[in-house]
Design a protein around this motif. Sequence first.
Motif, PDB file in Angstrom:
ATOM      1  N   SER A  10      -9.241   0.112  -3.396  1.00 29.80           N
ATOM      2  CA  SER A  10      -9.139   1.422  -4.032  1.00 29.80           C
ATOM      3  C   SER A  10      -7.711   1.936  -3.900  1.00 29.80           C
ATOM      4  N   LEU A  11      -7.356   2.842  -4.800  1.00 27.82           N
ATOM      5  CA  LEU A  11      -5.983   3.329  -4.873  1.00 27.82           C
ATOM      6  C   LEU A  11      -6.003   4.748  -5.424  1.00 27.82           C
ATOM      7  N   ILE A  12      -5.230   5.621  -4.782  1.00 26.24           N
ATOM      8  CA  ILE A  12      -5.100   6.999  -5.256  1.00 26.24           C
ATOM      9  C   ILE A  12      -3.628   7.263  -5.530  1.00 26.24           C
ATOM     10  N   ILE A  13      -3.328   7.731  -6.735  1.00 29.28           N
ATOM     11  CA  ILE A  13      -1.937   8.028  -7.088  1.00 29.28           C
ATOM     12  C   ILE A  13      -1.868   9.373  -7.806  1.00 29.28           C
ATOM     13  N   LEU A  14      -0.661   9.910  -7.889  1.00 29.90           N
ATOM     14  CA  LEU A  14      -0.449  11.151  -8.619  1.00 29.90           C
ATOM     15  C   LEU A  14      -0.154  10.859 -10.092  1.00 29.90           C
ATOM     16  N   GLU A  15      -0.593  11.750 -10.922  1.00 29.44           N
ATOM     17  CA  GLU A  15      -0.350  11.635 -12.360  1.00 29.44           C
ATOM     18  C   GLU A  15       1.140  11.445 -12.636  1.00 29.44           C
ATOM     19  N   LYS A  71      -1.463 -18.834  -8.912  1.00 29.36           N
ATOM     20  CA  LYS A  71      -2.804 -18.332  -9.242  1.00 29.36           C
ATOM     21  C   LYS A  71      -2.925 -16.853  -8.910  1.00 29.36           C
ATOM     22  N   GLN A  72      -1.953 -16.100  -9.418  1.00 29.84           N
ATOM     23  CA  GLN A  72      -1.950 -14.659  -9.202  1.00 29.84           C
ATOM     24  C   GLN A  72      -1.701 -13.940 -10.519  1.00 29.84           C
ATOM     25  N   SER A  73      -2.321 -12.767 -10.634  1.00 27.91           N
ATOM     26  CA  SER A  73      -2.073 -11.907 -11.776  1.00 27.91           C
ATOM     27  C   SER A  73      -1.922 -10.483 -11.266  1.00 27.91           C
ATOM     28  N   SER A  74      -1.203  -9.682 -12.022  1.00 25.11           N
ATOM     29  CA  SER A  74      -1.081  -8.278 -11.674  1.00 25.11           C
ATOM     30  C   SER A  74      -1.249  -7.443 -12.936  1.00 25.11           C
ATOM     31  N   LEU A  75      -1.715  -6.226 -12.733  1.00 24.09           N
ATOM     32  CA  LEU A  75      -1.828  -5.267 -13.827  1.00 24.09           C
ATOM     33  C   LEU A  75      -1.005  -4.050 -13.433  1.00 24.09           C
ATOM     34  N   HIS A  76       0.030  -3.769 -14.203  1.00 24.63           N
ATOM     35  CA  HIS A  76       0.921  -2.657 -13.922  1.00 24.63           C
ATOM     36  C   HIS A  76       0.617  -1.522 -14.896  1.00 24.63           C
ATOM     37  N   ILE A  77       0.408  -0.341 -14.346  1.00 23.02           N
ATOM     38  CA  ILE A  77       0.142   0.839 -15.163  1.00 23.02           C
ATOM     39  C   ILE A  77       1.349   1.768 -15.054  1.00 23.02           C
ATOM     40  N   THR A  78       1.916   2.099 -16.169  1.00 22.70           N
ATOM     41  CA  THR A  78       3.119   2.934 -16.210  1.00 22.70           C
ATOM     42  C   THR A  78       2.760   4.365 -16.560  1.00 22.70           C
ATOM     43  N   ALA A  79       3.423   5.289 -15.906  1.00 19.45           N
ATOM     44  CA  ALA A  79       3.253   6.724 -16.203  1.00 19.45           C
ATOM     45  C   ALA A  79       1.767   7.077 -16.273  1.00 19.45           C
ATOM     46  N   SER A  80       1.090   6.937 -15.166  1.00 20.93           N
ATOM     47  CA  SER A  80      -0.355   7.081 -15.136  1.00 20.93           C
ATOM     48  C   SER A  80      -0.818   8.436 -15.675  1.00 20.93           C
ATOM     49  N   THR A 102     -15.760 -15.876 -13.852  1.00 15.13           N
ATOM     50  CA  THR A 102     -15.881 -15.349 -12.497  1.00 15.13           C
ATOM     51  C   THR A 102     -15.269 -13.963 -12.440  1.00 15.13           C
ATOM     52  N   PHE A 103     -16.055 -12.992 -11.965  1.00 12.73           N
ATOM     53  CA  PHE A 103     -15.621 -11.597 -11.918  1.00 12.73           C
ATOM     54  C   PHE A 103     -15.118 -11.227 -10.532  1.00 12.73           C
ATOM     55  N   GLY A 104     -14.028 -10.477 -10.477  1.00  8.50           N
ATOM     56  CA  GLY A 104     -13.614  -9.850  -9.231  1.00  8.50           C
ATOM     57  C   GLY A 104     -14.424  -8.585  -8.987  1.00  8.50           C
ATOM     58  N   ARG A 105     -14.274  -8.031  -7.785  1.00  4.13           N
ATOM     59  CA  ARG A 105     -15.040  -6.829  -7.434  1.00  4.13           C
ATOM     60  C   ARG A 105     -14.417  -5.565  -8.002  1.00  4.13           C
ATOM     61  N   GLY A 106     -13.201  -5.653  -8.462  1.00  4.65           N
ATOM     62  CA  GLY A 106     -12.563  -4.501  -9.074  1.00  4.65           C
ATOM     63  C   GLY A 106     -11.729  -3.689  -8.106  1.00  4.65           C
ATOM     64  N   THR A 107     -10.774  -2.971  -8.664  1.00  6.08           N
ATOM     65  CA  THR A 107      -9.976  -1.984  -7.929  1.00  6.08           C
ATOM     66  C   THR A 107     -10.305  -0.623  -8.507  1.00  6.08           C
ATOM     67  N   SER A 108     -10.699   0.298  -7.648  1.00  7.91           N
ATOM     68  CA  SER A 108     -11.005   1.661  -8.082  1.00  7.91           C
ATOM     69  C   SER A 108      -9.743   2.502  -8.028  1.00  7.91           C
ATOM     70  N   LEU A 109      -9.310   2.980  -9.178  1.00  2.00           N
ATOM     71  CA  LEU A 109      -8.094   3.788  -9.268  1.00  2.00           C
ATOM     72  C   LEU A 109      -8.458   5.242  -9.535  1.00  2.00           C
ATOM     73  N   ILE A 110      -7.899   6.122  -8.730  1.00  2.00           N
ATOM     74  CA  ILE A 110      -8.070   7.562  -8.946  1.00  2.00           C
ATOM     75  C   ILE A 110      -6.690   8.158  -9.174  1.00  2.00           C
ATOM     76  N   VAL A 111      -6.536   8.869 -10.287  1.00  2.00           N
ATOM     77  CA  VAL A 111      -5.283   9.536 -10.610  1.00  2.00           C
ATOM     78  C   VAL A 111      -5.492  11.036 -10.435  1.00  2.00           C
ATOM     79  N   HIS A 112      -4.715  11.628  -9.528  1.00  2.00           N
ATOM     80  CA  HIS A 112      -4.813  13.059  -9.259  1.00  2.00           C
ATOM     81  C   HIS A 112      -3.740  13.829 -10.014  1.00  2.00           C
ATOM     82  N   PRO A 113      -4.091  15.043 -10.482  1.00  2.00           N
ATOM     83  CA  PRO A 113      -3.066  15.858 -11.177  1.00  2.00           C
ATOM     84  C   PRO A 113      -2.019  16.360 -10.199  1.00  2.00           C
TER      85      PRO A 113
END
Lengths: 113, 114
Positions: A10-15, A71-80, A102-113
Amino acid sequence: KNQVEQSPQSLIILEGKNCTLQCNYTVSPFSNLRWYKQDTGRGPVSLTIMTFSENTKSNGRYTATLDADTKQSSLHITASQLSDSASYICVVSASGGSYIPTFGRGTSLIVHP
Amino acid sequence: DGGITQSPKYLFRKEGQNVTLSCEQNLNHDAMYWYRQDPGQGLRLIYYSQIVNDFQKGDIAEGYSVSREKKESFPLTVTSAQKNPTAFYLCASSIGHPNTYEQYFGPGTRLTVT
């Protein structure tokens, strides 16, 4: 055994901030890797798909990278944005062998204002 | 609009009762799937069907049953033999082999059994 591991859980970031989600896999032989976005209580929606020969693929503010050697991948989100709050799921497919990705368990992202 | 529909969105049942979850697609896809999602866990495959009148067990088929009498429909029955049926159930479809073609997901059905 084919496995997909995602981090962080899980990950919490600011808008407005950027973030990067990681996906490591042991699926072999590799066919493709997809990133899905799943809003709470909804079905997953595909963001990108990457094949062996692709290193980078973008979809708006989402950029996926793939290193088939490590055997790695990343997903980068800009200006959330607040609407980016969701679970992001990495899904890896094999060529031949197992019919089902094959599914991963996922990353839960929360963006706070 | 083309897509996958699941109904109902929320379903409540008493323990010991069988319940059937609906999944319909108008994408003309050959393959359909049922997944189960629990908090903090990845999607787990229950059953899948590559063509009409044929289906295979996934990783967690015990306590579940399916049918594929029509290309558009792939209903899932959760039987009383399923020990922990409370979960979020997702139906998906793909035009062909899922390792090549994208799986499109429905909106899901949240089943609560008390």
